[in-house]
Motif scaffolding. Sequence first.
Motif, short mmCIF file in Angstrom:
data_model
loop_
_atom_site.label_atom_id
_atom_site.label_comp_id
_atom_site.label_asym_id
_atom_site.label_seq_id
_atom_site.Cartn_x
_atom_site.Cartn_y
_atom_site.Cartn_z
N VAL A 114 -22.87 3.41 2.29
CA VAL A 114 -23.68 2.44 1.55
C VAL A 114 -24.75 1.87 2.46
CG1 VAL A 114 -23.65 0.30 0.21
CG2 VAL A 114 -21.70 1.87 0.09
N SER A 155 -31.66 -2.73 0.54
CA SER A 155 -32.66 -1.74 0.17
C SER A 155 -33.98 -2.38 -0.28
CB SER A 155 -32.13 -0.82 -0.94
OG SER A 155 -31.88 -1.55 -2.12
N VAL A 159 -25.21 5.71 -1.35
CA VAL A 159 -25.84 4.80 -2.31
C VAL A 159 -26.53 3.69 -1.53
CG1 VAL A 159 -25.44 3.27 -4.28
CG2 VAL A 159 -23.95 5.22 -3.94
N GLU A 160 -27.73 3.31 -1.97
CA GLU A 160 -28.42 2.17 -1.38
C GLU A 160 -28.28 0.98 -2.31
OE1 GLU A 160 -32.35 2.70 0.04
OE2 GLU A 160 -31.61 3.94 1.67
N THR A 161 -28.03 -0.20 -1.72
CA THR A 161 -27.80 -1.40 -2.50
C THR A 161 -28.68 -2.55 -2.03
OG1 THR A 161 -26.08 -2.24 -1.04
CG2 THR A 161 -25.35 -0.81 -2.85
N ALA A 171 -29.22 -4.42 -7.07
CA ALA A 171 -29.37 -2.98 -7.26
C ALA A 171 -28.14 -2.25 -6.74
CB ALA A 171 -30.62 -2.49 -6.54
N ASN A 172 -27.50 -1.51 -7.62
CA ASN A 172 -26.37 -0.63 -7.31
C ASN A 172 -25.12 -1.33 -6.78
OD1 ASN A 172 -27.66 1.71 -8.17
ND2 ASN A 172 -28.60 2.04 -6.17
N LYS A 231 -22.43 -0.39 -9.14
CA LYS A 231 -22.24 1.06 -9.03
C LYS A 231 -21.35 1.41 -7.84
CE LYS A 231 -24.80 5.37 -8.21
NZ LYS A 231 -23.64 6.14 -8.49
N VAL A 232 -21.62 0.79 -6.69
CA VAL A 232 -20.82 1.06 -5.50
C VAL A 232 -19.36 0.69 -5.74
CG1 VAL A 232 -20.40 0.31 -3.12
CG2 VAL A 232 -22.69 0.90 -3.84
N ASP A 275 -17.87 3.21 -8.31
CA ASP A 275 -17.74 4.55 -7.72
C ASP A 275 -16.57 4.60 -6.74
OD1 ASP A 275 -19.89 5.38 -9.20
OD2 ASP A 275 -21.28 5.55 -7.50
#
Length: 101
Positions: A21, A25, A50-52, A58-59, A62-63, A66
């Motif tokens: 990660v 970002s 993944v970039e957060t 952002a994300n 998702k992280v 996932d």
Amino acid sequence: MTREQILRVKAEEDKIPLLVVGNKSDLEERRQVPVEEARSKAEEWGVQYVETSAKTRANVDKVFFDLMREIRTKKMSENKDKNGKKSSKNKKSFKERCCLL
């Protein structure tokens, strides 16, 4: 904690759920690790990259999801392996364990 430290502690595990990660970002101009390098390392390790950004959210979800998905997949695989193998212990059948009074 680095990946190597995690693997050393969890040496008995063959696949540990991991994600690479990149954080912050939203601060592209202050980037210390190029995206290509991070993606390359994630590919080398066989994990997702993944970039957060906590600032823009952002994300972040998702992280989390996932990683939970990776953990669930690993647990299901372990359970499948355990259920597929016969136990070495002699377990008594249901009738042998129960008694009616």
